[in-house]
Write an enzyme that holds these catalytic residues in place. Structure first.
Site, mmCIF file in Angstrom:
data_model
loop_
_atom_site.group_PDB
_atom_site.id
_atom_site.type_symbol
_atom_site.label_atom_id
_atom_site.label_comp_id
_atom_site.label_asym_id
_atom_site.label_seq_id
_atom_site.Cartn_x
_atom_site.Cartn_y
_atom_site.Cartn_z
ATOM 1 N N LYS A 1 -4.633 -4.851 -16.908
ATOM 2 C CA LYS A 1 -4.031 -3.950 -17.897
ATOM 3 C C LYS A 1 -2.741 -3.389 -17.321
ATOM 4 C CE LYS A 1 -4.198 0.367 -19.229
ATOM 5 N NZ LYS A 1 -2.816 0.432 -19.731
ATOM 6 N N CYS B 1 5.519 6.619 -5.684
ATOM 7 C CA CYS B 1 4.436 7.315 -4.999
ATOM 8 C C CYS B 1 4.799 7.631 -3.557
ATOM 9 C CB CYS B 1 3.188 6.449 -5.039
ATOM 10 S SG CYS B 1 3.462 4.833 -4.297
ATOM 11 N N GLU C 1 -4.942 3.607 -5.546
ATOM 12 C CA GLU C 1 -3.660 3.976 -4.947
ATOM 13 C C GLU C 1 -3.077 5.053 -5.848
ATOM 14 O OE1 GLU C 1 -2.368 2.939 -2.165
ATOM 15 O OE2 GLU C 1 -3.820 1.385 -1.720
ATOM 16 N N GLU D 1 2.978 16.757 -7.054
ATOM 17 C CA GLU D 1 3.799 15.545 -7.205
ATOM 18 C C GLU D 1 4.635 15.701 -8.480
ATOM 19 O OE1 GLU D 1 1.956 11.824 -8.511
ATOM 20 O OE2 GLU D 1 3.070 10.795 -6.933
ATOM 21 N N GLY E 1 -2.089 4.517 -9.948
ATOM 22 C CA GLY E 1 -1.593 5.440 -10.962
ATOM 23 C C GLY E 1 -1.807 6.871 -10.532
ATOM 24 N N SER E 2 -1.944 7.739 -11.507
ATOM 25 C CA SER E 2 -2.006 9.174 -11.205
ATOM 26 C C SER E 2 -3.382 9.583 -10.683
ATOM 27 C CB SER E 2 -1.678 9.976 -12.468
ATOM 28 O OG SER E 2 -2.645 9.697 -13.452
ATOM 29 N N GLY F 1 -7.187 8.461 -11.770
ATOM 30 C CA GLY F 1 -8.015 7.959 -10.662
ATOM 31 C C GLY F 1 -9.372 8.645 -10.647
HETATM 32 P P1 NAD Z 1 -1.020 6.918 -15.057
HETATM 33 O O1 NAD Z 1 -2.205 7.309 -14.259
HETATM 34 O O2 NAD Z 1 -0.627 7.759 -16.197
HETATM 35 O O3 NAD Z 1 -1.236 5.453 -15.651
HETATM 36 C C1 NAD Z 1 -1.563 4.367 -14.813
HETATM 37 C C2 NAD Z 1 -2.313 3.317 -15.621
HETATM 38 O O4 NAD Z 1 -3.569 3.850 -16.010
HETATM 39 C C3 NAD Z 1 -1.614 2.898 -16.901
HETATM 40 O O5 NAD Z 1 -1.804 1.516 -17.084
HETATM 41 C C4 NAD Z 1 -2.357 3.707 -17.955
HETATM 42 O O6 NAD Z 1 -2.319 3.128 -19.242
HETATM 43 C C5 NAD Z 1 -3.763 3.654 -17.394
HETATM 44 N N1 NAD Z 1 -4.664 4.692 -17.902
HETATM 45 C C6 NAD Z 1 -4.384 5.925 -18.363
HETATM 46 N N2 NAD Z 1 -5.530 6.558 -18.734
HETATM 47 C C7 NAD Z 1 -6.557 5.700 -18.499
HETATM 48 C C8 NAD Z 1 -7.962 5.758 -18.658
HETATM 49 N N3 NAD Z 1 -8.579 6.839 -19.132
HETATM 50 N N4 NAD Z 1 -8.682 4.696 -18.300
HETATM 51 C C9 NAD Z 1 -8.104 3.589 -17.778
HETATM 52 N N5 NAD Z 1 -6.782 3.451 -17.621
HETATM 53 C C10 NAD Z 1 -6.009 4.502 -17.964
HETATM 54 O O7 NAD Z 1 0.181 6.736 -14.012
HETATM 55 P P2 NAD Z 1 1.694 6.304 -14.281
HETATM 56 O O8 NAD Z 1 2.425 7.419 -14.957
HETATM 57 O O9 NAD Z 1 1.741 4.956 -14.916
HETATM 58 O O10 NAD Z 1 2.204 6.140 -12.781
HETATM 59 C C11 NAD Z 1 2.562 7.238 -12.013
HETATM 60 C C12 NAD Z 1 1.511 7.579 -10.987
HETATM 61 O O11 NAD Z 1 1.176 6.420 -10.242
HETATM 62 C C13 NAD Z 1 2.003 8.589 -9.974
HETATM 63 O O12 NAD Z 1 1.013 9.542 -9.716
HETATM 64 C C14 NAD Z 1 2.255 7.742 -8.745
HETATM 65 O O13 NAD Z 1 2.219 8.445 -7.533
HETATM 66 C C15 NAD Z 1 1.205 6.725 -8.851
HETATM 67 N N6 NAD Z 1 1.543 5.516 -8.086
HETATM 68 C C16 NAD Z 1 0.890 5.287 -6.907
HETATM 69 C C17 NAD Z 1 1.213 4.172 -6.139
HETATM 70 C C18 NAD Z 1 0.493 3.893 -4.834
HETATM 71 O O14 NAD Z 1 0.547 2.765 -4.359
HETATM 72 N N7 NAD Z 1 -0.182 4.858 -4.232
HETATM 73 C C19 NAD Z 1 2.200 3.302 -6.568
HETATM 74 C C20 NAD Z 1 2.851 3.564 -7.766
HETATM 75 C C21 NAD Z 1 2.498 4.673 -8.519
#
Ligand code: NAD
Length: 502
Positions: free
Chosen positions: A192, A302, A267, A402, A245-246, A250
């Site tokens: 996804k 991140c 991550e 963040e 993601g966030s 997570g």
């Molecule tokens: P996000 O958590 O909003 O979304 C990430 C993904 O999760 C998207 O595909 C989104 O559609 C999906 N998602 C959202 N709600 C969900 C749910 N309930 N169930 C399943 N999937 C769901 O994050 P973002 O805005 O896309 O990215 C930014 C975040 O990602 C920041 O916090 C950043 O630090 C983190 N990030 C971490 C790394 C790392 O390697 N540690 C790398 C890049 C980004």
């Protein structure tokens, strides 16, 4: 004249995005689509299918069938290695096209994509790296511990069906960090992408099929967290969720994993410090810190070191150089080679970042540079000027949360112990930077920092180095052998070689 992305879209020939289920590209069951608005202009530039819960179910079942009955988990080392290397060659060949799609997705300047972690070449390197584990990361043979003589061995087997969920900021690298080890290990995948970066990922998947990946091994469900992501993380036939993601999402995934005790890799976010000692190459440290929170992704990374902890003796020099770098940032059309930084991904993120800037001022930090939204020709987009805060207390909101925007918070310190205490005073633990010319101090401090990746006088993600977070920055590591192993189950098999054990 206001910026427009429509000519670029037409030149690239952006087509509507579809779901991939069991080898077939198709629309969503209810025909619902997501309209992608470009973050630099808010123009509507493309649409893709939003997968319903039924679509996700079909994708997971296709991946399950490919795992339980298909050729990929049973393929030879040679077959898997060849597909992986063919794919990395295709990535390198299609780099320019992919970077154009990325610029249409998330507005990352093409120049940045050529030189940094957003690059297609790095993603290709990650696939090559994981292809290298296929014939090496096997099991072990053990001597008997008790009883008679016996043969005791372990096997590494693919973990099963993997749900891979990506954010929007660095989809090439993160696609590779997940699908590289998952496919190398023999897993099947339901992918996804983020709803804010789907077109470039769909093209990656087309190339994966062109490289010879069998039908059903990778399936794609596009759409937002609700309904698409939720249907995926709660599906009982998914064995592992690999998420970037966030922190908030997570936590939701960990919660949802309890139902069937899915394996999870996370991550998540960061609030990484860059510690600058008095003997450091201060201009290098200031340019790197300010550059990584502004250049390219405008701090939407991140790993960006968004908290600079600077020794009082070199504090003014650091601020002067950082301010110069911030003033140098060029914004605009991501296809223009002179443009160095992106817009923020959406209006929600724009409001969030401006809110943090206001909070920083209210809590007493000194705004040295930026702090405003860009107007004029860029006024339709989500652009925020590179922002520098001095005299920040580590307890302030802008030093703890963040922000995910182009904001550097600079905190002064007086000695090494104080620097380490401030650095570790965070709920995160993704990365850290140590700037000093003294080698022993560099390692002494690195050992005391509670963070997954430390850069001494500089940092870059490397395909073969484990990358991931302490504390609330994540669970597990990507890159290196441990990442490959995280897509396997370990099985013990024992056979007595004498009657004595019976
Ligand atoms: P996000 O958590 O909003 O979304 C990430 C993904 O999760 C998207 O595909 C989104 O559609 C999906 N998602 C959202 N709600 C969900 C749910 N309930 N169930 C399943 N999937 C769901 O994050 P973002 O805005 O896309 O990215 C930014 C975040 O990602 C920041 O916090 C950043 O630090 C983190 N990030 C971490 C790394 C790392 O390697 N540690 C790398 C890049 C980004």
């Amino acid at each position: 004249m206001a910026l427009s992305m429509l000519a670029h879209r037409d030149e690239v020939g952006l087509k509507d995005g579809l779901l991939l289920v069991g080898g077939q590209w198709r629309a969503s069951g209810d025909g619902v689509t997501w309209t992608h608005r470009h973050p630099a202009t808010r123009e509507e530039i493309g649409r893709f299918a939003v997968a319903t819960a039924e679509d996700v179910d079909a994708a997971v079942k296709a991946a399950r069938k490919a795992f339980d009955e298909g050729p990929w988990p049973r393929s030879t080392v040679g077959e898997r290695v060849r597909v992986m290397h063919r794919f990395s060659a295709l990535l390198r060949e299609h780099s320019d096209e992919l970077l154009s799609l990325l610029a249409l997705d998330n507005g990352v300047p093409k120049t940045f994509g050529n030189i940094y972690a957003a690059s297609v070449t790095v993603a290709a390197d990650v696939f090559d790296h994981h292809a290298g584990w296929i014939d090496k990361a096997g099991g072990e043979t053990f001597p008997g511990y008790q009883g008679g003589d016996k043969l005791a061995v372990t096997f590494r087997e693919p973990i099963g069906v993997v749900a891979a969920i990506l954010p929007w900021n660095a989809p090439f690298l993160l696609f590779a960090q997940k699908l590289g080890p998952a496919l190398a290990a023999g897993c099947t995948v339901v992918l996804k992408p983020s709803e804010y970066a789907s077109f470039s990922v769909l093209r990656l998947v087309e190339l994966l099929l062109e490289a010879g990946l069998p039908e059903g091994v990778v399936n794609v469900v596009t759409g937002p967290g609700d309904p698409t992501g939720e249907a995926l993380i709660t599906h009982p036939l998914v064995d592992k969720v690999s998420f970037t993601g966030s922190r908030a999402v997570g936590k939701r995934i960990v919660e949802a994993s309890a139902g069937t005790l899915k394996r999870v890799s996370m991550e998540l976010g960061g609030k990484s410090p860059a510690i600058v000692f008095a003997d450091a190459e201060v201009p290098l440290a200031a340019a790197t810190a300010m550059g990584t929170v502004t250049m390219g992704l405008s701090g939407q990374a991140c790993i960006a070191q968004t908290r600079a902890l600077v020794h009082r003796d070199v504090y003014d020099e650091f601020i002067t150089v950082a301010q110069g770098v911030a003033g140098y940032m060029a914004y605009g059309d991501p296809f223009d080679p002179a443009v160095l930084a992106s817009p923020l991904i959406n209006e929600r993120q724009l409001d969030r970042v401006l809110g943090y800037i206001q909070k920083g001022q209210e809590e007493g930090a000194r705004l040295v540079q930026g702090g405003n939204r860009l107007e004029g020709d860029l006024g339709n987009g989500n652009f925020v000027a590179a922002t520098l805060f001095a005299d920040v207390d580590n307890k302030m909101t802008i030093a703890q949360e963040e922000i995910f925007g182009p904001v550097l918070a600079v905190v002064p310190f007086s000695d090494e112990d104080e620097a380490i205490r401030l650095a570790n005073d965070t709920q995160y633990g993704l990365g850290a930077g140590v700037y000093t010319k003294e080698v022993q101090r560099a390692f002494r401090v690195s050992k005391r920092l509670r963070a997954g990746s430390i850069g001494i006088n500089g940092f870059q993600v490397e395909p073969h180095m484990p990358f991931g977070g302490y504390q609330q920055s994540g669970i597990g590591r990507e890159g290196g052998r441990s990442a490959y192993e995280a897509y396997t189950e370990l099985k013990s098999v024992m056979m007595p070689l004498t009657e004595a054990m019976m």
